[in-house]
Design a protein around this motif. Structure first.
Motif, PDB file in Angstrom:
ATOM      1  N   MET A 186       0.779  -1.262  -0.145  1.00 40.90           N
ATOM      2  CA  MET A 186       0.130  -0.122  -0.134  1.00 40.90           C
ATOM      3  C   MET A 186       0.905   1.202  -0.056  1.00 40.90           C
ATOM      4  SD  MET A 186      -2.920  -1.040  -0.595  1.00 40.90           S
ATOM      5  CE  MET A 186      -3.329  -2.765  -0.652  1.00 40.90           C
ATOM      6  N   ALA A 187       2.025   1.364   0.503  1.00 42.71           N
ATOM      7  CA  ALA A 187       3.187   2.398   0.523  1.00 42.71           C
ATOM      8  C   ALA A 187       3.363   2.515  -0.955  1.00 42.71           C
ATOM      9  CB  ALA A 187       4.229   1.974   1.182  1.00 42.71           C
ATOM     10  N   MET A 188       3.648   1.404  -1.769  1.00 38.73           N
ATOM     11  CA  MET A 188       3.815   1.849  -3.136  1.00 38.73           C
ATOM     12  C   MET A 188       2.854   2.183  -4.060  1.00 38.73           C
ATOM     13  SD  MET A 188       7.127   1.238  -3.519  1.00 38.73           S
ATOM     14  CE  MET A 188       6.897   2.215  -2.198  1.00 38.73           C
ATOM     15  N   GLU A 189       1.595   1.556  -3.763  1.00 38.35           N
ATOM     16  CA  GLU A 189       0.221   2.021  -4.361  1.00 38.35           C
ATOM     17  C   GLU A 189       0.223   3.704  -3.917  1.00 38.35           C
ATOM     18  OE1 GLU A 189      -2.436   1.072  -6.055  1.00 38.35           O
ATOM     19  OE2 GLU A 189      -2.267  -1.212  -6.131  1.00 38.35           O
ATOM     20  N   LYS A 190       0.307   4.238  -2.799  1.00 35.62           N
ATOM     21  CA  LYS A 190       0.117   5.587  -2.431  1.00 35.62           C
ATOM     22  C   LYS A 190       1.309   6.380  -3.171  1.00 35.62           C
ATOM     23  CE  LYS A 190      -2.668   7.008  -0.313  1.00 35.62           C
ATOM     24  NZ  LYS A 190      -3.885   7.590  -0.834  1.00 35.62           N
ATOM     25  N   ILE A 194       8.302  14.278  -3.950  1.00 26.67           N
ATOM     26  CA  ILE A 194       7.937  13.259  -2.968  1.00 26.67           C
ATOM     27  C   ILE A 194       8.754  12.547  -2.202  1.00 26.67           C
ATOM     28  CG2 ILE A 194       6.205  11.227  -2.752  1.00 26.67           C
ATOM     29  CD1 ILE A 194       5.268  11.778  -5.761  1.00 26.67           C
ATOM     30  N   ILE A 195       8.742  12.537  -1.016  1.00 26.44           N
ATOM     31  CA  ILE A 195       9.656  12.194   0.034  1.00 26.44           C
ATOM     32  C   ILE A 195       9.161  11.237   0.567  1.00 26.44           C
ATOM     33  CG2 ILE A 195      11.472  12.447   1.708  1.00 26.44           C
ATOM     34  CD1 ILE A 195      11.756  15.234   0.687  1.00 26.44           C
ATOM     35  N   VAL A 196       9.704   9.914   0.505  1.00 30.64           N
ATOM     36  CA  VAL A 196       9.024   8.542   1.107  1.00 30.64           C
ATOM     37  C   VAL A 196       9.748   8.087   2.404  1.00 30.64           C
ATOM     38  CG1 VAL A 196       8.132   6.435   0.786  1.00 30.64           C
ATOM     39  CG2 VAL A 196       8.012   8.202  -1.037  1.00 30.64           C
ATOM     40  N   ASP A 197       9.086   8.079   3.563  1.00 26.75           N
ATOM     41  CA  ASP A 197       9.802   7.382   4.641  1.00 26.75           C
ATOM     42  C   ASP A 197       9.180   5.805   4.724  1.00 26.75           C
ATOM     43  OD1 ASP A 197      10.628   6.647   7.185  1.00 26.75           O
ATOM     44  OD2 ASP A 197       8.736   7.465   8.010  1.00 26.75           O
ATOM     45  N   THR A 198      10.171   4.936   4.410  1.00 24.95           N
ATOM     46  CA  THR A 198       9.911   3.602   4.205  1.00 24.95           C
ATOM     47  C   THR A 198       9.214   2.738   5.474  1.00 24.95           C
ATOM     48  OG1 THR A 198      12.256   3.061   4.367  1.00 24.95           O
ATOM     49  CG2 THR A 198      11.149   3.202   2.190  1.00 24.95           C
ATOM     50  N   PRO A 199       8.551   1.833   5.337  1.00 24.19           N
ATOM     51  CA  PRO A 199       8.089   1.171   6.432  1.00 24.19           C
ATOM     52  C   PRO A 199       9.098   0.555   7.290  1.00 24.19           C
ATOM     53  CG  PRO A 199       6.931   0.303   4.332  1.00 24.19           C
ATOM     54  CD  PRO A 199       7.978   1.253   3.992  1.00 24.19           C
ATOM     55  N   LEU A 245      11.337  -3.744  -0.675  1.00 27.01           N
ATOM     56  CA  LEU A 245      11.221  -4.115  -2.038  1.00 27.01           C
ATOM     57  C   LEU A 245      10.654  -5.282  -2.476  1.00 27.01           C
ATOM     58  CD1 LEU A 245      14.944  -3.158  -2.968  1.00 27.01           C
ATOM     59  CD2 LEU A 245      12.899  -1.606  -3.359  1.00 27.01           C
ATOM     60  N   ASP A 246      10.766  -6.302  -1.333  1.00 25.44           N
ATOM     61  CA  ASP A 246      10.146  -7.746  -1.600  1.00 25.44           C
ATOM     62  C   ASP A 246       8.652  -7.808  -1.547  1.00 25.44           C
ATOM     63  OD1 ASP A 246      12.467  -8.654  -2.411  1.00 25.44           O
ATOM     64  OD2 ASP A 246      13.052  -9.121  -0.507  1.00 25.44           O
ATOM     65  N   ALA A 247       8.064  -7.121  -0.293  1.00 30.59           N
ATOM     66  CA  ALA A 247       6.627  -7.389  -0.319  1.00 30.59           C
ATOM     67  C   ALA A 247       5.810  -7.045  -1.121  1.00 30.59           C
ATOM     68  CB  ALA A 247       6.342  -6.628   1.091  1.00 30.59           C
ATOM     69  N   PRO A 248       5.851  -5.921  -1.943  1.00 33.69           N
ATOM     70  CA  PRO A 248       4.965  -5.650  -2.724  1.00 33.69           C
ATOM     71  C   PRO A 248       4.738  -6.755  -3.969  1.00 33.69           C
ATOM     72  CG  PRO A 248       6.109  -3.658  -2.434  1.00 33.69           C
ATOM     73  CD  PRO A 248       6.649  -4.748  -1.637  1.00 33.69           C
ATOM     74  N   LYS A 249       5.855  -7.320  -4.374  1.00 31.51           N
ATOM     75  CA  LYS A 249       5.923  -8.512  -5.259  1.00 31.51           C
ATOM     76  C   LYS A 249       5.109  -9.714  -4.881  1.00 31.51           C
ATOM     77  CE  LYS A 249       9.451  -7.332  -8.527  1.00 31.51           C
ATOM     78  NZ  LYS A 249      10.735  -7.980  -9.253  1.00 31.51           N
ATOM     79  N   ARG A 250       5.694  -9.930  -3.406  1.00 34.00           N
ATOM     80  CA  ARG A 250       4.963 -11.085  -2.721  1.00 34.00           C
ATOM     81  C   ARG A 250       3.467 -10.998  -2.605  1.00 34.00           C
ATOM     82  NH1 ARG A 250       9.111 -10.418   1.059  1.00 34.00           N
ATOM     83  NH2 ARG A 250       7.543  -9.859   2.552  1.00 34.00           N
ATOM     84  N   LEU A 251       2.833  -9.749  -2.330  1.00 34.71           N
ATOM     85  CA  LEU A 251       1.326  -9.707  -2.261  1.00 34.71           C
ATOM     86  C   LEU A 251       0.918  -9.560  -3.441  1.00 34.71           C
ATOM     87  CD1 LEU A 251      -1.191  -9.149  -0.268  1.00 34.71           C
ATOM     88  CD2 LEU A 251      -0.633  -6.776  -0.622  1.00 34.71           C
ATOM     89  N   GLY A 252       1.552  -9.047  -4.438  1.00 37.10           N
ATOM     90  CA  GLY A 252       1.007  -9.141  -5.740  1.00 37.10           C
ATOM     91  C   GLY A 252       0.971 -10.658  -6.398  1.00 37.10           C
ATOM     92  N   SER A 253       1.763 -11.361  -5.959  1.00 38.70           N
ATOM     93  CA  SER A 253       1.777 -12.721  -6.862  1.00 38.70           C
ATOM     94  C   SER A 253       0.912 -13.571  -5.967  1.00 38.70           C
ATOM     95  CB  SER A 253       3.337 -13.407  -6.342  1.00 38.70           C
ATOM     96  OG  SER A 253       4.282 -12.677  -7.041  1.00 38.70           O
ATOM     97  N   PHE A 254       0.545 -13.321  -4.534  1.00 40.02           N
ATOM     98  CA  PHE A 254      -0.461 -14.011  -4.043  1.00 40.02           C
ATOM     99  C   PHE A 254      -1.934 -13.673  -4.601  1.00 40.02           C
ATOM    100  CE2 PHE A 254      -3.726 -13.486  -0.607  1.00 40.02           C
ATOM    101  CZ  PHE A 254      -3.720 -14.792  -0.391  1.00 40.02           C
ATOM    102  N   LEU A 255      -2.204 -12.302  -4.827  1.00 36.35           N
ATOM    103  CA  LEU A 255      -3.436 -12.003  -5.154  1.00 36.35           C
ATOM    104  C   LEU A 255      -3.791 -12.458  -6.648  1.00 36.35           C
ATOM    105  CD1 LEU A 255      -3.613  -8.506  -3.542  1.00 36.35           C
ATOM    106  CD2 LEU A 255      -4.859 -10.329  -3.074  1.00 36.35           C
ATOM    107  N   LEU A 280       8.821   2.746 -11.720  1.00 36.86           N
ATOM    108  CA  LEU A 280       9.181   3.778 -11.211  1.00 36.86           C
ATOM    109  C   LEU A 280      10.317   4.163 -10.386  1.00 36.86           C
ATOM    110  CD1 LEU A 280       7.667   6.870 -11.182  1.00 36.86           C
ATOM    111  CD2 LEU A 280       6.293   6.174  -9.212  1.00 36.86           C
ATOM    112  N   LEU A 281      10.454   3.386  -9.461  1.00 39.00           N
ATOM    113  CA  LEU A 281      11.768   3.198  -8.311  1.00 39.00           C
ATOM    114  C   LEU A 281      12.854   3.230  -9.217  1.00 39.00           C
ATOM    115  CD1 LEU A 281      10.158   1.156  -5.558  1.00 39.00           C
ATOM    116  CD2 LEU A 281      10.247   3.461  -5.643  1.00 39.00           C
TER     117      LEU A 281
END
Length: 461
Positions: free
Chosen positions: A155-159, A172-177, A186-196, A266-267
């Protein structure tokens, strides 16, 4: 971004001992980074507790006061960012920060990721009213959106993607989780995307997609066996909630992976800059080294390392060893009257010998007359006073404190040198440790000044 290269060698921590040569270290020019109009996203990353939130906020204040229109996105559940910026609270909507000063100053907005609300916004944007309501009320969705592994990072990447698409801010300055590991970002968005968008979800969707008798046959035979087994493992009601969720989300699953991939690209884009934040401690710099290597492997642009909470001393020429030796000399027996806190003579056994002229001495005429006169009324005893501390004792204590500080400085220097030896190409800026916490804009400005003009990195002259 431009970076100047400074040369030199680290001084030895012991008198007369030279340290191993330190490679040339490029200095990170934070102001050049913030002034570069081509840089649209700055990502502050690193392990937990190293000051990412404060660094992100300080960069935001400095960039805004140098004329840019900035939004700071924090994912830190602690609300220090709102407090330091004079805002009662932060939420999923960017809020204007008051008090940004300076000629030609821009604007600063701040927000804190609301993970569930961001997920709800995705559902509402990509499903019609009835289907969106069914999804939002589904128990499995509520669990997924509130705390499923990787949801916060996704959701951080979505936002971030949403903010970039609005094109309302030029930085835009991002403070990471605050993840267990910085690599989770870096890994979690891909993991959740792969799950869904994975095989398990597709398997649960299969009966709904198969129409007619074939579908009914599959549902009655194959799915009954599978759901029966899964029902025993997961619970029948949970499985039904998952299947209802999957049926409602059918049209949306492909979009999750698509958006995750788009944000990942984008990153990697030239308009993004990563700042790795660390403290000069072994574990934090080890994590920073892993992240530097991972960014290089993923071809993501690294701007440099912010070394936070660095200790120093204004009397660095006095080594820890010499300070301890001087303190021991001052404490040496016979130099200081430890009990009275004043200089005096001592017997060989270490007991103090007082002078006959001392009124407290048993040999004093006044004391003798007082003792021999039976009619003499003894004076009331004075109030007990705190034991005096001599100049020598105070100096010895200060020397020991200085020795402890110099030992910390030396340990940090060795840790920093190990990182530099592994990654001599990484630009570094150091932020000196502050005596207290940052709790307002003035404190953030002080951090920003240190980020821009920080002490010279190890190996710099």
């Amino acid at each position: 971004m431009t970076a100047s290269t400074k040369k030199g060698a680290a001084e030895g921590t012991d008198a007369g001992t030279a340290a191993a040569p330190v490679p040339d270290v490029p200095a990170l020019d934070a102001d050049a980074l913030l002034d570069d109009q081509d840089i649209r996203i700055v990502v502050c990353c690193g392990s937990g507790g190293v000051g990412k939130t404060t660094t992100a906020a300080a960069l935001g204040v400095r960039a805004a006061e140098r004329g840019r229109k900035v939004v700071v996105l924090t994912i830190d559940p602690a609300r220090r960012l709102a407090q330091s910026m004079g805002i009662d609270s932060l939420d999923n909507i960017p809020r204007r920060v008051p008090g940004i000063d300076g000629e030609g100053a821009g604007e600063l907005h701040a927000m804190m990721l609301d993970m569930k609300r961001t997920f709800d916004e995705i559902v509402e944007a990509h499903a019609d009213g009835d289907r969106a309501r069914a999804i939002l009320e589904n128990p499995f969705y509520q669990s997924l959106s509130a705390g499923f592994a990787g949801t916060q990072e996704y959701m951080a990447m979505e936002k971030l993607g949403q903010l970039r698409a609005r094109n309302e801010w030029d930085l835009i300055i991002v403070d990471t989780p605050p993840s267990r590991s910085a690599l989770d970002f870096l890994d979690a968005p891909k993991r959740l995307g792969s799950f869904l968008d994975g095989k398990f979800i597709k398997l649960l969707m299969a009966p709904a997609k198969m129409g007619g008798r074939a579908g009914m046959k599959f549902l009655n035979v194959g799915m009954s066996m599978m759901t029966g087994t899964l029902g025993k493992l997961l619970g029948g009601q949970f499985l039904r909630d998952v299947q209802t969720f999957v049926a409602a989300m059918d049209t949306m699953f492909g979009g999750f992976r698509t958006r995750a991939d788009a944000t990942y690209k984008l990153l990697q884009a030239p308009g993004t800059a990563f700042l790795v934040v660390a403290t000069p401690e072994r574990d934090a710099l080890r994590e920073a080294a892993y992240f530097v290597e991972r960014l290089a492997a993923e071809e993501m642009p690294l701007a440099g390392l912010v070394l936070n909470r660095v200790h120093g001393s204004g009397a660095a020429r006095l080594s820890a060893e010499r300070a301890l030796a001087a303190a021991e000399n001052l404490d040496d027996i016979g130099i200081v009257d430890q009990a009275a806190g004043k200089a005096g003579l001592r017997d060989p056994d270490g007991s103090a010998v007082t002078s006959p002229a001392d009124p407290e001495s048993p040999l004093s005429p006044a004391r003798s007359a007082q003792t021999e006169d039976p009619e003499h009324e003894p004076a009331s005893e004075p109030e007990p006073e705190a034991e005096a501390v001599s100049v020598e004792q105070l100096t010895a204590g200060l020397l020991r404190l200085h020795a402890e500080r110099m030992q910390v400085v030396a340990r940090e220097q060795r840790t920093r040198d190990r990182f530099t030896a592994l990654h001599p190409e990484v630009a570094v800026t150091e932020v000196a440790a502050l005596p207290g916490d940052v709790h307002d804009l003035a404190g953030l400005r002080a951090i920003g000044d240190r980020l821009a003009t920080g002490s010279a990195p190890a190996g710099a002259a």
